[in-house]
Design an enzyme around this catalytic site. Structure first.
Site, mmCIF file in Angstrom:
data_model
loop_
_atom_site.group_PDB
_atom_site.id
_atom_site.type_symbol
_atom_site.label_atom_id
_atom_site.label_comp_id
_atom_site.label_asym_id
_atom_site.label_seq_id
_atom_site.Cartn_x
_atom_site.Cartn_y
_atom_site.Cartn_z
ATOM 1 N N ASN A 9 0.750 -1.221 -0.036
ATOM 2 C CA ASN A 9 0.253 -0.077 -0.152
ATOM 3 C C ASN A 9 0.692 1.020 -0.006
ATOM 4 O OD1 ASN A 9 0.740 0.450 2.641
ATOM 5 N ND2 ASN A 9 -0.744 -0.812 3.485
ATOM 6 N N LYS A 12 1.662 3.660 2.282
ATOM 7 C CA LYS A 12 2.433 3.529 3.661
ATOM 8 C C LYS A 12 3.729 2.614 3.407
ATOM 9 C CE LYS A 12 2.179 3.271 8.539
ATOM 10 N NZ LYS A 12 3.149 2.522 8.871
ATOM 11 N N GLU A 13 3.251 1.469 3.007
ATOM 12 C CA GLU A 13 4.307 0.339 2.872
ATOM 13 C C GLU A 13 5.376 0.823 1.873
ATOM 14 O OE1 GLU A 13 1.355 -3.221 4.263
ATOM 15 O OE2 GLU A 13 1.667 -2.945 2.228
ATOM 16 N N ASP A 23 -5.982 -8.452 2.648
ATOM 17 C CA ASP A 23 -6.308 -9.719 2.569
ATOM 18 C C ASP A 23 -7.017 -10.448 1.163
ATOM 19 O OD1 ASP A 23 -4.656 -9.854 4.854
ATOM 20 O OD2 ASP A 23 -6.404 -10.493 6.133
#
Length: 350
Positions: A224, A226-227, A297
């Site tokens: 995402n 942020k990652e 997920d």
């Protein structure tokens, strides 16, 4: 010392190269039923306490929750397995849990859900990850995490790889579900991807920060925003305000990890996919958002099945975007509903 929770005989794996191309959404969803998906990573129990909060505690300025009901659900890699199962495919789980009450609880939940546990190993040296959420009046008030984040010791890592090898012989695609809880280390990731590549089995990754740059040569990589920032240690704005900065980060990711497909979930901005230099931006679908837990997920589960069937990145992103939005309409970590996903995909003209 680890021990297998259950033991099943190996079955003959259907070759990835034998997958037939689909000609319609209905065919595609039917083809899901023939796939076996190996999910390796961090499994956990998601525990929920629902109640009413009508007053503050006299001991501290916190609400007093009167418990109405409690529930335990499968989380982490186990929730990916539930999503894979809900989509009609066969999940194969590979993970390490404790020899504690949480581990017993997780195995019971797997059994009740009809999920295999032959790749679940138990260690007396590690607790089972349990995340307990306290909710009142439709809001989450508190979360309590019981877990460790240390890597497996050498003996545990060796036995995890042995279990992975057994399951890989049956798999059509591998999902790495990394929550930074220590089951996946850089060495384990490198070895698992290499063994899958030797067999011609595609690998898809749902990363976290610690091992972000360890997933070299995977087929699909799904961070995402942020990652992506944290994993690459880059600062850039959202893809609307700073498209150049965002795309530069994706290019950097492509250079470092060389995945065939990059799929970035963008929260309220939708999703982004890139394959062979072609970029696809898809807006988020308007939803009544109740809870974003578990959306990632669902996205990785749908992406894995599409990759196993050789679908292009743009289509994979579009279907995963629909599925992620659907589960956000429900409270808690829940799997996607296959029939509803099919109906929405048909309405969207995928």
């Amino acid at each position: 010392m680890l021990r297998c929770a259950l033991h099943d005989a190996l079955s003959k794996r259907r070759k990835f190269s034998e997958t037939l191309p689909t000609t319609s959404l209905t065919d595609l969803f039917n083809d899901f039923n023939n796939l076996r998906v190996l999910i390796i990573g961090d499994v956990m129990v998601d525990a929920y306490v629902w109640g009413r909060a009508t007053r503050l505690s006299p001991e501290a300025p916190v609400p007093v929750v009167h418990v109405a009901r409690t529930e335990n659900r499968l989380g982490g890699a186990a929730n990916v397995a539930l999503n894979v199962q809900a989509l009609g495919a066969t999940p194969l789980l590979c993970a390490v849990i404790g020899t504690d009450a949480g581990g017993d609880q997780l195995l019971q939940l797997l059994h009740e859900s009809g999920l295999p546990a032959d790749g679940i190993l138990r260690s007396a040296q590690r607790p089972t990850t349990v995340k307990q959420r306290i909710l009142a009046h439709g809001q989450q008030l508190l979360r309590i995490d019981s877990e460790v984040e240390t890597d497996l010791n050498p003996d545990e890592a060796a036995q995890l790889l042995a279990a992975y090898d057994d399951l890989l012989a049956r798999a059509d695609v591998v999902v790495f579900e990394d929550y930074d809880k220590g089951v996946l280390s850089e060495a384990t990731i490198t070895e698992c991807i290499a063994r899958a590549r030797q067999r011609g089995i595609p690998t898809v990754v749902d990363p976290k920060k610690k091992n972000f740059l360890a997933y070299r040569h995977c087929m699909l990589f799904k961070p995402n925003l942020k990652e992506l920032r944290e994993g690459l240690k880059l600062e850039f704005g959202d893809p609307v305000a700073d498209r150049a900065g965002f795309e530069a980060a994706v290019a950097r990711l492509q250079d470092v990890l060389t995945p065939e497909i990059v799929l970035v979930t963008l929260s309220e901005y939708g999703v982004f996919a890139q394959q062979d230099g072609q970029k696809t931006y898809l807006p988020a679908h308007l939803r009544t958002i109740s809870d974003v837990s578990g959306a990632g997920d669902t996205v990785i589960s749908i992406a894995a099945l599409c990759v196993a069937l050789g679908r292009p990145a743009a289509f994979t992103a579009a279907l995963a975007n629909l599925g992620g939005g659907l589960v956000c309409e429900q409270v808690g970590v829940v799997p996607v509903e296959k029939q509803r996903l099919l109906e929405e995909a048909q309405e969207a003209g995928l």
